[in-house]
Design a protein around this motif. Structure first.
Motif, PDB file in Angstrom:
ATOM      1  N   UNK A 173     -39.150  14.556   7.033  1.00 47.95           N
ATOM      2  CA  UNK A 173     -38.459  14.675   5.727  1.00 47.95           C
ATOM      3  C   UNK A 173     -37.450  15.584   5.711  1.00 47.95           C
ATOM      4  N   UNK A 174     -36.346  15.596   5.492  1.00 46.92           N
ATOM      5  CA  UNK A 174     -35.254  16.669   5.566  1.00 46.92           C
ATOM      6  C   UNK A 174     -34.875  16.999   4.141  1.00 46.92           C
ATOM      7  N   UNK A 175     -35.306  16.608   3.093  1.00 46.37           N
ATOM      8  CA  UNK A 175     -34.748  16.882   1.762  1.00 46.37           C
ATOM      9  C   UNK A 175     -35.235  18.541   1.458  1.00 46.37           C
ATOM     10  N   UNK A 176     -36.262  18.907   2.222  1.00 42.73           N
ATOM     11  CA  UNK A 176     -36.641  20.234   1.834  1.00 42.73           C
ATOM     12  C   UNK A 176     -35.432  21.499   2.218  1.00 42.73           C
ATOM     13  N   UNK A 177     -34.497  20.935   3.043  1.00 46.84           N
ATOM     14  CA  UNK A 177     -33.260  21.827   3.283  1.00 46.84           C
ATOM     15  C   UNK A 177     -32.212  21.777   2.120  1.00 46.84           C
ATOM     16  N   UNK A 178     -32.481  21.035   1.160  1.00 45.31           N
ATOM     17  CA  UNK A 178     -31.463  20.822   0.204  1.00 45.31           C
ATOM     18  C   UNK A 178     -31.862  21.303  -1.143  1.00 45.31           C
ATOM     19  N   UNK A 179     -31.146  21.438  -2.265  1.00 43.08           N
ATOM     20  CA  UNK A 179     -31.526  21.717  -3.500  1.00 43.08           C
ATOM     21  C   UNK A 179     -30.605  22.690  -4.219  1.00 43.08           C
ATOM     22  N   UNK A 180     -30.469  22.664  -5.588  1.00 38.73           N
ATOM     23  CA  UNK A 180     -29.307  23.347  -6.341  1.00 38.73           C
ATOM     24  C   UNK A 180     -29.144  24.807  -5.948  1.00 38.73           C
TER      25      UNK A 180
ATOM     26  N   UNK B 233     -36.634   9.020   1.649  1.00 42.06           N
ATOM     27  CA  UNK B 233     -35.810   8.491   0.291  1.00 42.06           C
ATOM     28  C   UNK B 233     -34.564   9.503   0.109  1.00 42.06           C
ATOM     29  N   UNK B 234     -33.348   8.907   0.183  1.00 44.69           N
ATOM     30  CA  UNK B 234     -32.291  10.009  -0.125  1.00 44.69           C
ATOM     31  C   UNK B 234     -31.925   9.910  -1.695  1.00 44.69           C
TER      32      UNK B 234
ATOM     33  N   UNK C 243     -33.057   6.663   7.356  1.00 43.58           N
ATOM     34  CA  UNK C 243     -33.119   7.039   5.858  1.00 43.58           C
ATOM     35  C   UNK C 243     -32.696   5.947   4.830  1.00 43.58           C
ATOM     36  N   UNK C 244     -33.293   5.954   3.775  1.00 39.15           N
ATOM     37  CA  UNK C 244     -33.317   4.584   2.802  1.00 39.15           C
ATOM     38  C   UNK C 244     -33.109   5.275   1.625  1.00 39.15           C
TER      39      UNK C 244
END
Length: 331
Positions: A232-239, A256-257, A276-277
């Protein structure tokens, strides 16, 4: 008194007429450094690229060399783009004041990275790229604690990435891309205690999940493209993140994007050829994208309308499960 003044003025006039460079008067190459450089030249087969390395010329004026203006010691050795064969001479470790060491675009340079470089305690830039260097990425590079730039890209390096590189607290850039590296990204890369380096690991054979520890850091540039990485790559993003360029294309990432929050700093995002879904978040319309590619995934739903999302071609969106809306066909 007049005679003395006349004599001094005459000397100054003679020097002016000779038009000697100012560094010739103040800078004389250290003889021990000169001796080491001749050894390096001989070890490399006296190549044409190093023709200027002659005793008739002060070594501080040689091409590929830079001296410190105050001490006249060699602080930079930058050999690039030439017909040079052989291996990196171990004598490079005998230039104790070296700050920059570069062997680049030398396709006939072979062998492994020599342990002798660990003697270069002042080294801040190490660039060994676009060569045929082989063997592992040496763990002993971590002993060069003053490094702020490490580039080992475009070589034939094999094996795993040594976790010891995470100890380089001053790194601003780490390039290990375009090699044949295997194994996982070290967990230690999430524990850089100083600056967070721009991280280039693309075009290797890396596997496994990206360590969650990397998500605690604020990267500016990440390129993990063309590997076999998962997770999961979501950890690299955020406000509150500051990432600007992210290339995770051509891997096996699956997450999940839909609910990912992207920071305002993001200008380039490449996720193509993954698994990615979900859907594209509406918040993407608020970003100033220079590049965006989400093709060849499993995304569904309507492409959010607005912002920069419609300025890209269909090729940046196609081959998804059921993505629709401009620039693709209407939903």
């Amino acid at each position: 008194m007049k005679t003395s003044s006349f004599f001094i003025i005459s000397i100054i006039s003679i020097l002016t007429c000779l038009n000697l460079p100012t560094h010739t008067l103040s800078q004389t190459c250290n003889k021990q450094d000169e001796k080491v450089l001749f050894q390096i030249k001989k070890s490399l087969g006296n190549p044409y690229l190093l023709t200027s390395w002659q005793k008739t010329l002060d070594c501080c004026q040689w091409y590929n060399i830079e001296c410190d203006r105050n001490t006249s010691r060699i602080i930079a050795l930058t050999i690039f783009t030439g017909n040079i064969s052989g291996q990196i001479p171990p004598q490079v470790g005998d230039l104790p004041f070296l700050q920059t060491l570069e062997f680049r675009k030398l396709t006939n340079l072979t062998g492994q990275i020599p342990p002798a470089i660990t003697k270069l305690t002042h080294l801040t830039t190490l660039r060994l790229s676009w060569t045929n260097l082989s063997g592992p990425v040496p763990a002993f590079i971590s002993q060069l604690t003053n490094l702020n730039f490490l580039d080992l890209s475009f070589n034939d390096l094999t094996g795993s990435i040594p976790p010891e590189l995470g100890k380089l607290t001053k790194l601003g850039g780490l390039h290990l891309d375009r090699n044949k590296l295997t194994g996982a990204i070290p967990e230690s890369f999430g524990r850089f205690t100083g600056s967070v380096p721009d991280l280039y690991l693309s075009h290797n054979q890396l596997t496994g999940d990206v360590p969650k520890s990397l998500g605690y850091l604020n990267f500016t540039v990440i390129d993990f493209s063309r590997n076999n990485l998962t997770g999961d790559l979501s950890m690299f993003f955020g406000p509150n993140k500051t990432i600007q360029i992210a290339d995770f294309s051509r891997n096996k990432f699956q997450f999940n994007l839909s609910n990912v929050e992207f920071p305002a700093s993001l200008t380039s995002l490449d996720l193509n050829h993954n698994k990615i879904y979900g859907s594209l978040p509406a918040s993407l319309t608020g970003l100033n994208f220079q590049y965006l590619n989400v093709s060849y995934n499993r995304l569904c739903g309507q492409i959010p309308q607005g912002g920069d999302l419609q300025k890209f071609e269909t090729t940046e969106y196609f081959h998804n499960r059921c993505l629709c809306g401009s620039p693709l066909s209407a939903c």
